[in-house]
Design an enzyme around this catalytic site. Sequence first.
Site, PDB file in Angstrom:
ATOM      1  N   HIS A 123       0.853  -1.200   0.000  1.00 54.06           N
ATOM      2  CA  HIS A 123       0.000   0.000   0.000  1.00 54.06           C
ATOM      3  C   HIS A 123       0.887   1.248   0.000  1.00 54.06           C
ATOM      4  O   HIS A 123       1.863   1.303   0.734  1.00 54.06           O
ATOM      5  CB  HIS A 123      -0.870  -0.032   1.260  1.00 54.06           C
ATOM      6  CG  HIS A 123      -1.937   1.001   1.293  1.00 54.06           C
ATOM      7  ND1 HIS A 123      -1.689   2.308   1.632  1.00 54.06           N
ATOM      8  CD2 HIS A 123      -3.261   0.928   1.027  1.00 54.06           C
ATOM      9  CE1 HIS A 123      -2.821   2.994   1.571  1.00 54.06           C
ATOM     10  NE2 HIS A 123      -3.788   2.182   1.203  1.00 54.06           N
ATOM     11  N   HIS A 156      -7.454  -0.047  -4.145  1.00 47.64           N
ATOM     12  CA  HIS A 156      -8.382   0.717  -3.303  1.00 47.64           C
ATOM     13  C   HIS A 156      -8.768   1.915  -4.160  1.00 47.64           C
ATOM     14  O   HIS A 156      -7.892   2.676  -4.573  1.00 47.64           O
ATOM     15  CB  HIS A 156      -7.686   1.251  -2.060  1.00 47.64           C
ATOM     16  CG  HIS A 156      -7.274   0.196  -1.080  1.00 47.64           C
ATOM     17  ND1 HIS A 156      -6.495   0.477   0.016  1.00 47.64           N
ATOM     18  CD2 HIS A 156      -7.559  -1.126  -1.022  1.00 47.64           C
ATOM     19  CE1 HIS A 156      -6.320  -0.637   0.714  1.00 47.64           C
ATOM     20  NE2 HIS A 156      -6.939  -1.624   0.109  1.00 47.64           N
ATOM     21  N   TYR A 186     -15.004   4.319   7.167  1.00 48.46           N
ATOM     22  CA  TYR A 186     -15.483   2.950   6.945  1.00 48.46           C
ATOM     23  C   TYR A 186     -16.932   2.714   7.341  1.00 48.46           C
ATOM     24  O   TYR A 186     -17.290   1.675   7.878  1.00 48.46           O
ATOM     25  CB  TYR A 186     -14.554   1.947   7.649  1.00 48.46           C
ATOM     26  CG  TYR A 186     -13.216   1.851   6.957  1.00 48.46           C
ATOM     27  CD1 TYR A 186     -13.070   1.088   5.805  1.00 48.46           C
ATOM     28  CD2 TYR A 186     -12.112   2.558   7.418  1.00 48.46           C
ATOM     29  CE1 TYR A 186     -11.864   1.018   5.142  1.00 48.46           C
ATOM     30  CE2 TYR A 186     -10.894   2.494   6.759  1.00 48.46           C
ATOM     31  CZ  TYR A 186     -10.781   1.721   5.621  1.00 48.46           C
ATOM     32  OH  TYR A 186      -9.589   1.652   4.957  1.00 48.46           O
TER      33      TYR A 186
HETATM   34  C1  DNO Z   1      -6.422   2.856   5.252  1.00 45.86           C
HETATM   35  C2  DNO Z   1      -6.042   1.573   4.612  1.00 45.86           C
HETATM   36  C3  DNO Z   1      -4.673   1.168   5.079  1.00 45.86           C
HETATM   37  C4  DNO Z   1      -4.167  -0.123   4.480  1.00 45.86           C
HETATM   38  C5  DNO Z   1      -2.848  -0.496   5.080  1.00 45.86           C
HETATM   39  C6  DNO Z   1      -2.325  -1.794   4.588  1.00 45.86           C
HETATM   40  O1  DNO Z   1      -7.541   3.127   5.422  1.00 45.86           O
HETATM   41  O2  DNO Z   1      -6.122   1.608   3.255  1.00 45.86           O
HETATM   42  O3  DNO Z   1      -4.758   1.040   6.475  1.00 45.86           O
HETATM   43  O4  DNO Z   1      -5.060  -1.147   4.669  1.00 45.86           O
HETATM   44  O5  DNO Z   1      -1.912   0.497   4.837  1.00 45.86           O
HETATM   45  O6  DNO Z   1      -1.295  -2.192   5.421  1.00 45.86           O
END
Ligand code: DNO
Length: 358
Positions: A208, A275, A334
């Site tokens: 990420h 994402h 979320y």
């Molecule tokens: C934030 C997410 C991140 C992601 C991490 C993976 O909202 O997209 O926390 O999951 O960086 O390690």
Amino acid sequence: MKMTFRWYGSKSDSVSLQQIRQIPGMSGIMGFLDYKAAGEVWTEDEIRAYIDEVHAAGLACEVIESVNVHEDIKMGLPSRDRYIENYRATIRNLAKYGVKVIVYNFMPVFDWLRTDLARVIPEDGSNSLYFDEADLGDMGPLEIVRSTIENSNGFSLPGWEPERLAELEATLERYKSISPDDLRNNYKYFLDGIIPTCEECGVVMACHPDDPAWPIFGLPRIAHSQSDFDKIVKLHDSPCNTVCLCTGSLGSDPANDVVAAIRHFGEMGRIGCLHVRNVKHLGHHKFREAAHLSETGDLDLFEIMRAVYETCPDTYIRPDHGRMIWGEVGRPGYGLYDRALGATYLNGLWEAICKMNK
Ligand code: DNO
């Protein structure tokens, strides 16, 4: 494209699997055991319990997020070998239960960072995550940790686990002597340790990006541009060493061309998952998260989905952070409603792109 949704588990999420199942086109979740500390082995029992529950709701669980990398690995301390061994055990355990992609990051200390978790969007009265470097200057790392935890509506936030942040001052101090090249060398050591295990088990690691896409608090950060990721995918050259292409993280820096990055890594076969969300730039190192719809932010979601269609059409996608709308109270970024709207919009773009290409 497989549309998925991040889910924190029945004890920790305000959104239920049944609700997720009712979002049109939702095929599975991107899972997370939010109680696991960085460096611990994720046991078979824990994984089985979580994934069985997801399957029982009629959803798949082929992507797991935030298997956090212990700071000792990032700092290159002698204890790293033990934590790398644990990481290998976690990869093997996840693979046994059908996991195909593991999302992680290599950001020192902090995962993502915002200065306001509920900034009201003047145009419509909803609120979203917001960042202004000027505000950060006044706060300092300890204060930002305190305010982030206090403002999360009582929910744990990924990357902000208290045990990771407990020794914050000492860790920040140690990082002062670690350069970006040192961090990259430590990253290579980690990848050399785990990628052969991924190859054996058929699991792909997806890194990420740094969020926001620039260094903060003087910490070294090495994953926030296309050229950074070019280096990362070469650190250990394997199809199992891939990118979690987060459009909002990379897109926080207007200098990053997100569509070009998708095409570039998609064509290389190095996108493990995406994402997808939108951001609105408000000034230098200042932005807020917008609704997914292109016209509400600065990213072109149509071009993003088209680049996916043309270069990595079988990948996993999730609508990323949503705004808080319709009075919902949940984990910042979320909630259910705006992410469901986001998924529906992305599915609509996808249907149109598929039909246009017939
Ligand atoms: C934030 C997410 C991140 C992601 C991490 C993976 O909202 O997209 O926390 O999951 O960086 O390690």
